[in-house]
Design an enzyme around this catalytic site. Structure first.
Site, mmCIF file in Angstrom:
data_model
loop_
_atom_site.group_PDB
_atom_site.id
_atom_site.type_symbol
_atom_site.label_atom_id
_atom_site.label_comp_id
_atom_site.label_asym_id
_atom_site.label_seq_id
_atom_site.Cartn_x
_atom_site.Cartn_y
_atom_site.Cartn_z
ATOM 1 N N SER A 65 0.866 -1.174 0.000
ATOM 2 C CA SER A 65 0.000 0.000 0.000
ATOM 3 C C SER A 65 0.905 1.226 0.000
ATOM 4 O O SER A 65 2.127 1.094 0.041
ATOM 5 C CB SER A 65 -0.872 0.003 1.254
ATOM 6 N N LYS A 66 0.279 2.389 0.010
ATOM 7 C CA LYS A 66 1.047 3.645 -0.055
ATOM 8 C C LYS A 66 2.133 3.737 1.008
ATOM 9 O O LYS A 66 3.144 4.394 0.819
ATOM 10 C CB LYS A 66 0.097 4.833 0.080
ATOM 11 N N ARG A 67 1.883 3.094 2.142
ATOM 12 C CA ARG A 67 2.875 3.139 3.239
ATOM 13 C C ARG A 67 4.224 2.585 2.806
ATOM 14 O O ARG A 67 5.257 2.933 3.343
ATOM 15 C CB ARG A 67 2.401 2.267 4.412
ATOM 16 N N HIS A 68 4.196 1.654 1.852
ATOM 17 C CA HIS A 68 5.437 0.978 1.454
ATOM 18 C C HIS A 68 6.124 1.649 0.275
ATOM 19 O O HIS A 68 7.208 1.267 -0.112
ATOM 20 C CB HIS A 68 5.130 -0.473 1.063
#
Ligand code: GLU
Length: 490
Positions: free
Chosen positions: A256-259
């Site tokens: 997801s965007k976190r990664h």
């Protein structure tokens, strides 16, 4: 039901990428597209791009254009499908199994839905939409006569899961996966508003397009038994299925965007090279049982196979992607680097204004940075000193560069000597080296201060090349400015 065409030009597999244009192209979808493309190339087949735009509320033209742009940027070209420059113009489509926009295939969906109803596989349902999606058990199947009088816009059409043995998905990557029919609920195939749903139309369209292999993300695995039942009900030939494991982030959860960025567009804007990105993507899940990392797309077209796709999730690692990109940048010819860099240097150079000598100058300059670039969007920052005079020098950098009193005197002398020099790397080097010999000072004493004064930074290529590419006039002007505005520490 449209009858299968017997005009196959190509006897190889027919595969498709079937994105829904409801957002920018996701990295996982790009990998799905790539695996399909490579599979078609490897086995002399056909790669189809079908746009699943039946969710009218969420599909946008901007997403469709982004999808097509990103695929072509990556070099993933399709043999059949919408037109690259005008994806909405059906008269420009390539291939004889169109239309390739799902929304233009409504008539065949309607006919197939009617057939399912006539054969007793589908029934009408007037439950509210929450129940339609399957959370509550609906009893409509038992009261079909009663429902006849209800207007059609108040009824959806549902596919009935009949009792029977488990549905087996024979997956080319995961082997056999069994689904008990009790675990599959009846599902809506046409909504009350008349729109058909994914699990139904995907079958109708794949069959009409004579798709032989459905290669897609593992998130669709649980849809496959439903689709198999629709194939069986419509008496259509089942394709092969291959579900590619998902991409995870470094912590093992779904990417997801976190990664890191999940949209391909971001990587394009950052200045990743398409070949490097494709090489990285293919390595997310595929390898040819060796330690090899670098593959050109031509090689992949000869080597790729589904047997070598891992059945466990792939892990996204931005550092690795950067490593791939750096490697590909280093492999570029000077001319290629120049061409690819121009879009990232519009702040300083106007392509239209480039004459031969600026072109040569810039090509040479960029080549000096080949070894130290990870992404092309860094160019704007590192190229700035070659276009703009530094405005100020921080105390910290002055200290680091050891701009001592002795260095000040040396800078003053060097400035005088450079005034008359013929501006070539060799002549510049000669002047500076002769001076350090004459004064018996260390080369370092002059190199770091010069580097700082000329570029405002201490990380530049070799000092003589740096001087050369900064240019004679700017070099003298910057030295002059520095000597006039900064105090010698004594
Ligand atoms: N439109 C579906 C998606 O984008 C297609 C899935 C499939 O390949 O069947 O997820």
């Amino acid at each position: 039901m449209s009858s299968p065409k017997n005009t196959l030009k190509n006897s190889g597999p027919r595969v498709r990428f079937a994105p829904s244009p409801t957002g920018e192209l996701h990295i996982g979808s790009a990998r799905t597209a790539l695996f399909n493309y490579l599979y078609a190339r490897r086995y002399g087949g056909t790669f189809i791009l079908r746009i699943e735009d039946t969710d009218m509320a969420r599909s946008t033209e901007a997403s469709l254009r982004n999808l097509v742009d990103c695929l072509t940027w990556l070099g993933i070209f399709w043999d059949e499908g919408v037109d690259e420059s005008n994806p909405l113009d059906s008269s420009l489509e390539k291939g004889d199994h169109g239309p390739y926009l799902q929304s233009a295939r409504k008539e065949s969906h309607r006919v197939a839905a009617q057939k399912l109803k006539d054969l007793g596989y589908a029934y009408e349902c007037n439950c509210p939409p929450q129940a339609e999606t399957g959370s509550t058990k609906c009893r409509c199947y038992e009261k079909q006569d009663e429902l006849k009088s209800i207007p059609v816009e108040q009824k959806s059409l549902k596919f009935r899961i009949q009792p029977g043995p488990p549905v087996v998905v024979r997956d080319l990557i995961r082997g056999e996966v069994m689904f008990r029919r009790d675990d599959i609920q009846d599902f809506v195939i046409v909504r009350a508003d008349g729109h058909p749903t994914y699990n139904f139309v995907v079958v109708v369209d794949d069959a009409a397009m004579e798709v032989t292999h459905v290669i897609r993300g593992e998130d669709h695995l649980s849809n496959t038994p439903k689709q198999i039942l629709v194939y069986e009900a419509l008496e259509l030939k089942l394709p092969e299925f291959a579900h590619i494991p998902l991409i995870h982030g470094s912590d093992g959860s779904k990417m997801s965007k976190r990664h890191g960025a999940v949209n391909v567009q971001v990587y394009k804007t950052e200045g990743f090279l398409p070949d490097a990105f494709v090489n990285y993507l293919v390595r997310l899940g595929w390898n040819d049982d060796t330690d090899r990392e670098i593959y050109s797309i031509d090689e992949l077209e000869k080597l790729f196979s589904l047997e070598q796709v891992s059945s466990s999730p792939a892990c996204f690692d931005r550092d690795k992607l950067l490593w791939f990109n750096g490697k590909y940048i280093r492999e570029l010819s000077d001319e290629e680097l120049f061409k690819l860099s121009l879009p990232f240097l519009t702040k300083f150079v106007d392509r239209a204004d480039l004459n031969m000598s600026t072109r040569e100058w810039l090509t040479g300059l960029l080549s000096l940075y080949k070894d130290r670039l990870e992404t092309l969007n860094k160019l704007e920052e590192v190229m700035e000193p070659y276009f703009v005079d530094p405005k100020s020098y921080s105390d910290e950098l002055l200290r680091k560069a050891k701009v001592t009193g002795e260095a000040f005197r040396a800078l003053l002398d060097i400035k005088k000597k450079l005034q008359d020099v013929e501006w070539t790397v060799e002549q510049i080097e000669k002047v500076v080296r002769d001076y350090t010999k004459e004064k018996e000072i260390k080369f370092k004493l002059i190199a770091q201060p010069l580097r700082l004064v000329l570029t405002g930074s201490l990380a530049t290529p070799g000092i003589f090349e740096t001087l050369y590419y900064v240019g004679k006039e700017p070099t003298l002007r910057r030295l002059e400015y520095f000597l006039a505005n900064y105090q010698s520490p004594g």
